[in-house]
Scaffold this active site. Structure first.
Site, mmCIF file in Angstrom:
data_model
loop_
_atom_site.group_PDB
_atom_site.id
_atom_site.type_symbol
_atom_site.label_atom_id
_atom_site.label_comp_id
_atom_site.label_asym_id
_atom_site.label_seq_id
_atom_site.Cartn_x
_atom_site.Cartn_y
_atom_site.Cartn_z
ATOM 1 N N GLU A 85 18.374 -35.990 0.748
ATOM 2 C CA GLU A 85 19.798 -36.293 0.640
ATOM 3 C C GLU A 85 20.340 -36.788 1.973
ATOM 4 O OE1 GLU A 85 22.686 -32.885 1.047
ATOM 5 O OE2 GLU A 85 21.035 -31.828 0.065
ATOM 6 N N CYS A 119 19.580 -30.759 -2.695
ATOM 7 C CA CYS A 119 18.281 -30.192 -2.295
ATOM 8 C C CYS A 119 17.216 -30.285 -3.381
ATOM 9 C CB CYS A 119 18.457 -28.730 -1.889
ATOM 10 S SG CYS A 119 19.686 -28.469 -0.604
ATOM 11 N N HIS A 249 14.164 -21.957 -3.297
ATOM 12 C CA HIS A 249 14.950 -22.780 -2.388
ATOM 13 C C HIS A 249 15.759 -21.830 -1.513
ATOM 14 C CE1 HIS A 249 17.657 -25.606 -0.664
ATOM 15 N NE2 HIS A 249 18.698 -25.053 -1.251
#
Length: 482
Positions: A85, A119, A249
């Site tokens: 990103e 993400c 994550h």
């Protein structure tokens, strides 16, 4: 063509900047209470970049190092996809920059492009590579998946949750680390918990409380959908009892601890009469969305999962604690941490994985380690590389981020950061011209150049030693740059 079997990871590499700031130093510098970042967030150190490194250079380093360490023939790659990103250009992809590593060897026939959603882009790129190999479009070659970012925040409470790093993975059939086919739970929706509407700034807009709610809601949905897929495939119920390791994550480590507890909470809802969950009885009929910020439940889940967290999750957290949040690379830095920690002890084990990207996109899926992977651990040499980094004072860290801020989207300049502390052989940004075209160079040391030359040319160490070092270095630089 024969249908490929046991598709998965043959090699994995991470590139991170050579500089970091210690969270305990940041606590003092920011004037916050001792332990706010180290205990409250669960973080130790945070990697960061000055103006010499960007997402192009980090990705070039990750892919180049992967190919070098695992002896990858550039012509053996048929797909290259990037999840990030960190956007430098609204049109030109990171993948096109990486093509320089392949085009010089005559390979311009490489599918794939950048995948963007906070993400989650790295996971989407990975799944795209897997599905390409399972499809009629597969041409028999391997894939490389790149996942990573430079995470920076403006001054304030979110800044300690930044980080930097890029993971590159070599994907192919008959791999030692395989994906469990058909086992995936997906959840996606439209929400503004974290987003970047301002192209003139690297900094995001964040609704922290909303983002945590979204993260937990995604876990609830992905975990239960994965469980249904597991039951359909194997004909038996699923719970954390079937999981050897779990990786997440990781925006910050404290959230990972809570997330593992959240999975156990779903096991309780699916089997409320299990005596192991007696302390959760009061939550039997409470709506899940009403429990996201319930501190009593959080403490109860922490107590129940304490031992399992230590054995199943803690081994995945090294890089998240040392680098900070690498956004798209976060989940896969967790996998690499696990490989480094457990090595061949992972053979035969299942690794449940949860990947999340704000906005939102999330999924749960799993790996299994089918063969010994100690050769991967040795080639990555993770802990030794982490130990070679340079600890920087918070004042310098703040100056570097201010420099990045003023030079974001700037044209016609030469970066001012020194390259002396960078890892040998690293790509770095050398200039940006008045048209916005970025140029890159590499740092070199005699030992690094000769080592790379020896691996590339497969010549003996004795031959290397017999060469005049200055003459050898000068002559092989041109070869390595080709």
């Amino acid at each position: 063509m024969t249908k490929p079997e046991n598709i998965g990871i043959h090699g994995i590499e991470v590139y991170f900047p050579s500089t970091y700031v210690a969270q305990e130093d940041l606590e003092k510098f920011d004037g916050v209470s001792q332990g706010k970042y180290t205990l409250g967030l669960g973080q130790t150190n945070m990697a960061f970049c000055g103006d010499r490194e960007d997402i192009y250079s980090l990705s070039l380093n990750a892919v180049n190092n992967l190919m070098d360490k695992f002896n990858v023939d550039p012509n053996s790659i048929g797909r290259l996809e990037v999840g990030t990103e960190t956007v430098i250009d609204k049109s030109k992809s990171v993948k096109t920059v990486l093509m320089d590593l392949f085009a010089k060897h005559g390979n311009t026939s490489i599918d794939g492009i950048d995948t963007i959603n906070a993400c989650y882009g790295g996971t989407s790129a990975l799944h795209n590579a897997l599905q390409w190999m399972e499809s009629s479009y597969w041409d028999g070659r391997n894939a490389i998946v790149v996942a990573g970012d430079i995470a920076v925040y403006e001054k304030g409470p979110a800044r300690p949750t930044g980080g930097a790093g890029v993971v590159a993975m070599l994907i192919g059939p008959n791999a030692p680390i395989t994906f469990e086919s058909g086992l995936r739970g997906v959840h996606m929706e439209n929400v503004y918990d974290f987003y970047k509407p301002d192209m003139d700034s690297e900094y995001p807009r964040v609704d922290g409380k909303l983002s945590i709610s979204c993260y937990f809601r995604a876990i609830d949905n992905c975990y239960n959908r994965y469980a249904k897929a597991f039951e359909k495939k194997y004909g038996k119920s699923f719970s954390l009892d079937q999981v050897d390791f779990a990786l997440f994550h990781s925006p910050y480590n404290k959230l990972v601890q809570k997330s593992f507890g959240r999975m156990l909470y779903n096991d309780f809802l699916n089997n409320p009469n299990d005596s192991r969950y007696a302390s959760l009885e009061a939550y039997k009929n409470v709506k899940p969305e009403d429990t996201y910020f319930d501190s009593v439940l959080e403490k109860a889940l922490s107590a129940i999962t304490k031992n399992d967290y230590a054995t199943k999750v803690a081994p995945t957290t090294l890089l998240a604690k040392q680098l900070g949040n690498t956004y798209c690379g976060s989940t896969y830095s967790g996998l690499l941490s696990l490989l480094d920690e457990k090595s061949n002890d992972l053979v035969g084990k299942r690794v449940l994985t949860f990947s999340y990207g704000s906005g939102l996109a999330a999924s749960a899926f799993s790996f299994k380690v089918e063969k010994p992977i100690n050769h991967i651990v040795e080639k990555v040499d993770l802990k030794n590389r982490l130990a070679k980094r340079v600890r920087v004072e918070p004042e310098i860290f703040t100056e570097k981020l201010s420099l990045r801020e003023t030079r974001h989207n700037l044209k016609n300049y030469v970066p001012s950061d020194e390259t002396t502390n960078m890892f040998p052989g690293s790509f770095y940004l050398s200039s940006v011209d008045n048209a916005g075209i970025r140029k890159y160079d590499r740092t070199y040391s005699t030992s690094a150049v000769l080592g790379a030359f020896q691996r590339r040319q497969q010549i003996s160490q004795s031959t290397i030693k017999s060469l005049n070092l200055f003459r050898a270095t000068k002559s092989v630089l041109s070869i390595l740059k080709k």
